[in-house]
Design a protein around this motif. Structure first.
Motif, short mmCIF file in Angstrom:
data_model
loop_
_atom_site.label_atom_id
_atom_site.label_comp_id
_atom_site.label_asym_id
_atom_site.label_seq_id
_atom_site.Cartn_x
_atom_site.Cartn_y
_atom_site.Cartn_z
N ARG A 1 -45.20 38.85 -69.42
CA ARG A 1 -45.76 38.00 -68.36
C ARG A 1 -45.56 36.56 -68.78
NH1 ARG A 1 -51.78 39.46 -66.71
NH2 ARG A 1 -52.20 38.65 -68.80
N ALA A 2 -45.30 35.67 -67.83
CA ALA A 2 -44.91 34.30 -68.16
C ALA A 2 -46.04 33.50 -68.81
CB ALA A 2 -44.40 33.58 -66.91
N ASP A 3 -47.21 33.50 -68.20
CA ASP A 3 -48.28 32.60 -68.63
C ASP A 3 -49.24 33.28 -69.61
OD1 ASP A 3 -47.36 30.53 -66.98
OD2 ASP A 3 -48.42 31.38 -65.25
N PRO A 4 -49.78 32.51 -70.55
CA PRO A 4 -50.80 33.06 -71.44
C PRO A 4 -51.99 33.60 -70.65
CG PRO A 4 -50.06 30.92 -72.23
CD PRO A 4 -49.48 31.10 -70.85
N ASP A 5 -52.70 34.52 -71.23
CA ASP A 5 -53.85 35.14 -70.57
C ASP A 5 -55.02 34.17 -70.57
OD1 ASP A 5 -55.79 36.78 -69.54
OD2 ASP A 5 -56.06 37.95 -71.38
N THR A 6 -55.45 33.77 -69.37
CA THR A 6 -56.63 32.91 -69.22
C THR A 6 -57.71 33.59 -68.39
OG1 THR A 6 -55.65 31.81 -67.29
CG2 THR A 6 -55.28 30.79 -69.44
N THR A 7 -57.51 34.85 -68.05
CA THR A 7 -58.47 35.60 -67.24
C THR A 7 -59.51 36.23 -68.13
OG1 THR A 7 -56.73 36.12 -65.65
CG2 THR A 7 -58.74 37.42 -65.52
N PRO A 8 -60.79 35.98 -67.88
CA PRO A 8 -61.82 36.58 -68.73
C PRO A 8 -61.93 38.08 -68.51
CG PRO A 8 -62.83 35.44 -66.88
CD PRO A 8 -61.37 35.12 -66.83
N PRO A 9 -62.43 38.80 -69.49
CA PRO A 9 -62.67 40.23 -69.28
C PRO A 9 -63.77 40.43 -68.25
CG PRO A 9 -63.68 39.51 -71.33
CD PRO A 9 -62.88 38.34 -70.81
N ALA A 10 -63.75 41.56 -67.60
CA ALA A 10 -64.79 41.92 -66.63
C ALA A 10 -65.33 43.30 -66.96
CB ALA A 10 -64.25 41.88 -65.21
N VAL A 11 -66.58 43.52 -66.60
CA VAL A 11 -67.23 44.79 -66.86
C VAL A 11 -66.82 45.80 -65.81
CG1 VAL A 11 -69.45 46.00 -67.01
CG2 VAL A 11 -69.19 43.72 -68.02
N MET A 12 -66.32 46.96 -66.24
CA MET A 12 -65.98 48.05 -65.34
C MET A 12 -67.09 49.10 -65.26
SD MET A 12 -61.97 48.70 -66.40
CE MET A 12 -61.64 49.86 -65.05
N ARG A 13 -67.79 49.29 -66.37
CA ARG A 13 -68.78 50.36 -66.41
C ARG A 13 -69.74 50.12 -67.56
NH1 ARG A 13 -71.49 54.20 -63.49
NH2 ARG A 13 -71.55 56.26 -64.48
N ILE A 14 -71.02 50.42 -67.35
CA ILE A 14 -72.02 50.42 -68.41
C ILE A 14 -72.67 51.80 -68.45
CG2 ILE A 14 -74.21 49.45 -69.24
CD1 ILE A 14 -73.45 46.83 -67.87
N ARG A 15 -72.78 52.37 -69.63
CA ARG A 15 -73.49 53.64 -69.82
C ARG A 15 -74.51 53.47 -70.94
NH1 ARG A 15 -71.93 58.37 -67.26
NH2 ARG A 15 -73.38 59.37 -68.70
N PRO A 16 -75.75 54.02 -70.73
CA PRO A 16 -76.22 54.78 -69.59
C PRO A 16 -76.11 53.98 -68.29
CG PRO A 16 -77.75 54.97 -71.41
CD PRO A 16 -76.79 53.89 -71.78
N GLY A 17 -75.89 54.71 -67.19
CA GLY A 17 -75.67 54.05 -65.91
C GLY A 17 -76.91 53.36 -65.37
N ASP A 18 -76.69 52.45 -64.45
CA ASP A 18 -77.79 51.70 -63.84
C ASP A 18 -78.74 52.66 -63.11
OD1 ASP A 18 -79.28 49.51 -63.10
OD2 ASP A 18 -78.05 49.05 -61.35
N GLY A 19 -80.02 52.58 -63.47
CA GLY A 19 -81.03 53.44 -62.85
C GLY A 19 -81.15 54.81 -63.48
N ALA A 20 -80.39 55.09 -64.55
CA ALA A 20 -80.44 56.41 -65.18
C ALA A 20 -81.84 56.69 -65.71
CB ALA A 20 -79.42 56.49 -66.31
N THR A 21 -82.24 57.95 -65.61
CA THR A 21 -83.52 58.40 -66.15
C THR A 21 -83.27 59.54 -67.13
OG1 THR A 21 -83.84 59.94 -64.31
CG2 THR A 21 -84.78 57.72 -64.08
N GLY A 22 -84.27 59.87 -67.92
CA GLY A 22 -84.13 60.95 -68.88
C GLY A 22 -83.16 60.64 -69.99
N VAL A 23 -82.97 59.36 -70.29
CA VAL A 23 -82.01 58.93 -71.32
C VAL A 23 -82.58 59.23 -72.71
CG1 VAL A 23 -80.84 56.92 -72.32
CG2 VAL A 23 -81.00 57.17 -69.83
N ALA A 24 -81.74 59.71 -73.59
CA ALA A 24 -82.17 60.04 -74.94
C ALA A 24 -82.61 58.78 -75.69
CB ALA A 24 -81.04 60.71 -75.71
N PRO A 25 -83.66 58.87 -76.52
CA PRO A 25 -84.11 57.70 -77.29
C PRO A 25 -83.05 57.17 -78.25
CG PRO A 25 -85.77 59.43 -77.31
CD PRO A 25 -84.54 60.03 -76.72
#
Length: 526
Positions: free
Chosen positions: A415-439
């Protein structure tokens, strides 16, 4: 969707941590250390009747260890320079001919070099001008083996094992390297694992690793997956072997409380619940057969995980990649593919582009629109070209056999230009609103591109108790996954808030996450 909670005995938190992590000294020493973590750093009163210790306070999001190198490539390329090799990367004299993936740590490119039959080392490079790489450090060990994955952790000052560490494969197990001294990295532990044989290309060897410090997951081919306690990097120990009938474990990936194990030269994939890190459990519906768009079974050589997308390098009968959506781990589904002639090796994802080594040629796919995948360009290097690793606006081509003129790795602008794009979050686990998550769950953050491992720490990823107190933990980075591991089990029945903080996590070019992402989950019990 939340994963099923794993039953845990009603032990006090220090005792539970002692059972899970063990220790490097006697049981009393381990319990004392765990108790200090569980009470002193969270600010909760202990049972001694004395005053409560000072609560743990998160450092600034950008208070990561300072980079020791210049980060990723800063050079701009003309159109006629793209997809043309511009430099070579040499390993040590003992193994010019066998290279695999590359990655970075604290601003330097890290090149592992070793054949599958053993002996090699790690070299570190300044890549500010990627067409003129400068070697800045190198270490060697006679029991290192071809490494298909590397994990990193920085243990901050005050930790009993403070330092910079990397984990790679060894001829009979795993090695942990100390990278604290840039010029002379060295092995601090070599763990031989029972059941691992040498020499053996596939059946009983370690094929990859994934680190969620202090837990290490080891893909041991026909042996299944090993769980290794690395709390003390100088004294790792196996705590469990997980058999996977009919699946030769080649790739292992961990995103928070979810593990993906993929076959080496096979079509089977297994998803497991690792809410209890020492006791992975198969997820009902999480064992599936890899298929292409026609529904035909397809063998993969290796794989990768980016957020909810699992990428597989098609083996034989054509190369390229196949992508599956595992957002519901009990019902994974086919998503997309990029087909080319070839025989796939290893696959990586970077901001919508997919990189696949196809044995005699390497391909860069534009997969930003998964419904319209195209080939962006190709790379060439004499030998068994299994690996093309993205690194900003260049990629590193690597062969693991039949290298010509002692050239096993080459730098290729894509690719011609250096990378200037910040990383972005695709997924977080445990998921948002998850219940019963192990301690004992860890927080996994799947990103759009490789993360600078040293930017993953208690500051860039934060975990807040419902009472507003901060939870201390360790940070581990590997490829496009960042992991936050609480230093003590979480409190039953409590809802916690995960905060992935803007300005914290960084990519290989030192671009910082632009927006804060917040989720919540609730721990089982209470």
């Amino acid at each position: 969707m939340s994963l099923p909670a794993l039953p845990l005995p009603p032990l006090p938190r220090w005792a539970l941590l002692a059972l899970l992590l063990g220790g490097t000294g006697c049981a009393g020493d381990t319990a004392d250390k765990a108790a200090g973590t569980a009470t002193g750093e969270t600010g909760r009163p202990d049972d001694s009747g004395g005053p409560a210790p000072t609560p743990f306070v998160y450092p600034a999001a950008d208070a990561m260890p300072p980079l020791r190198g210049p980060a990723g490539p800063a050079r701009t390329f003309a159109e006629d320079e793209l997809f043309v090799n511009c430099a070579r990367l040499d390993g040590g004299e003992e193994s010019y001919h066998h290279h695999n993936l590359v990655t970075t740590y604290r601003g330097h490119l890290v090149l592992p070099w070793s054949p599958e039959f053993g002996t090699g080392g790690l070299s570190l490079f300044d890549m500010s001008d990627p067409c003129n790489p400068v070697k800045v450090g190198q270490g060697w060990h006679n029991r290192m083996r071809e490494s298909h994955a590397m994990g990193f952790v920085h243990l901050r000052e005050g930790d009993p094992h403070a330092g910079d560490y990397a984990v790679v494969t060894g001829t009979l197990g795993i090695q942990i390297w100390d990278l604290s001294t840039l010029e002379t990295p060295e092995v601090v532990s070599y763990l031989e694992i029972e059941g691992i044989f040498y020499p053996d290309a596939y059946a009983r060897v370690v094929l990859s690793v994934f680190w969620q410090y202090p837990w290490l997951y080891v893909a041991g081919a026909d042996n299944g997956v090993y769980v290794v306690n690395t709390e003390n990097p100088a004294a790792p120990r196996v705590v469990k072997q997980v058999p996977l009938d009919g699946l030769r474990a080649g790739g292992v990936f961990a995103l928070g409380d979810l593990m993906m194990v993929t076959a080496a030269e096979g079509a089977q994939v297994q998803l497991l619940d690792i809410g209890d890190p020492a006791d992975p459990q198969p997820i009902p519906g999480g064992r599936f057969t890899l298929t292409d768009r026609t529904g035909a079974s397809v063998e993969a050589y290796h794989a990768n995980l980016s957020g909810d997308l699992a990428f597989f390098a098609r083996k034989e009968g054509g190369g390229g990649f196949i992508a599956w959506d595992i957002s519901d781990p009990s019902a994974p589904v086919y998503r997309s593919e990029g087909y080319v002639d070839g025989n796939g090796g290893y696959v990586y994802h970077d901001e919508g582009y997919v990189f696949v080594g196809n044995s005699s040629i390497a391909h860069v796919f534009d997969a930003r629109d998964l419904d319209d995948v195209t080939v962006l360009g190709t790379g060439h290097l004499t030998g068994d070209l299994d690996t093309i690793t993205p690194y900003g606006n260049v990629a590193v081509l690597s062969v693991d056999d039949d290298a010509e003129d002692e050239l096993a790795s080459a730098v290729m602008p894509w690719r011609a230009d250096p990378d200037t794009t910040p990383p972005a979050v695709m997924r977080i686990r445990p998921g948002d609103g998850a219940t019963g998550v192990a301690p004992t769950a860890r927080i996994g953050v799947g990103l759009t591109e490789f993360v600078e491992p040293s930017s993953v720490f208690a500051g860039s990823i934060r975990l807040w108790h419902a009472d507003g107190s901060a939870v201390d933990g360790w940070g581990t980075g590997q490829e496009a996954i960042a992991t936050f591991t609480p230093k003590a089990p979480l409190e039953a029945g409590v809802t916690y808030t995960v905060e992935v903080v803007a300005g914290g996590l960084r990519d290989l070019n030192d671009n910082a996450l632009a927006e804060t992402v917040t989720t919540t989950f609730t721990v089982a019990g209470g």
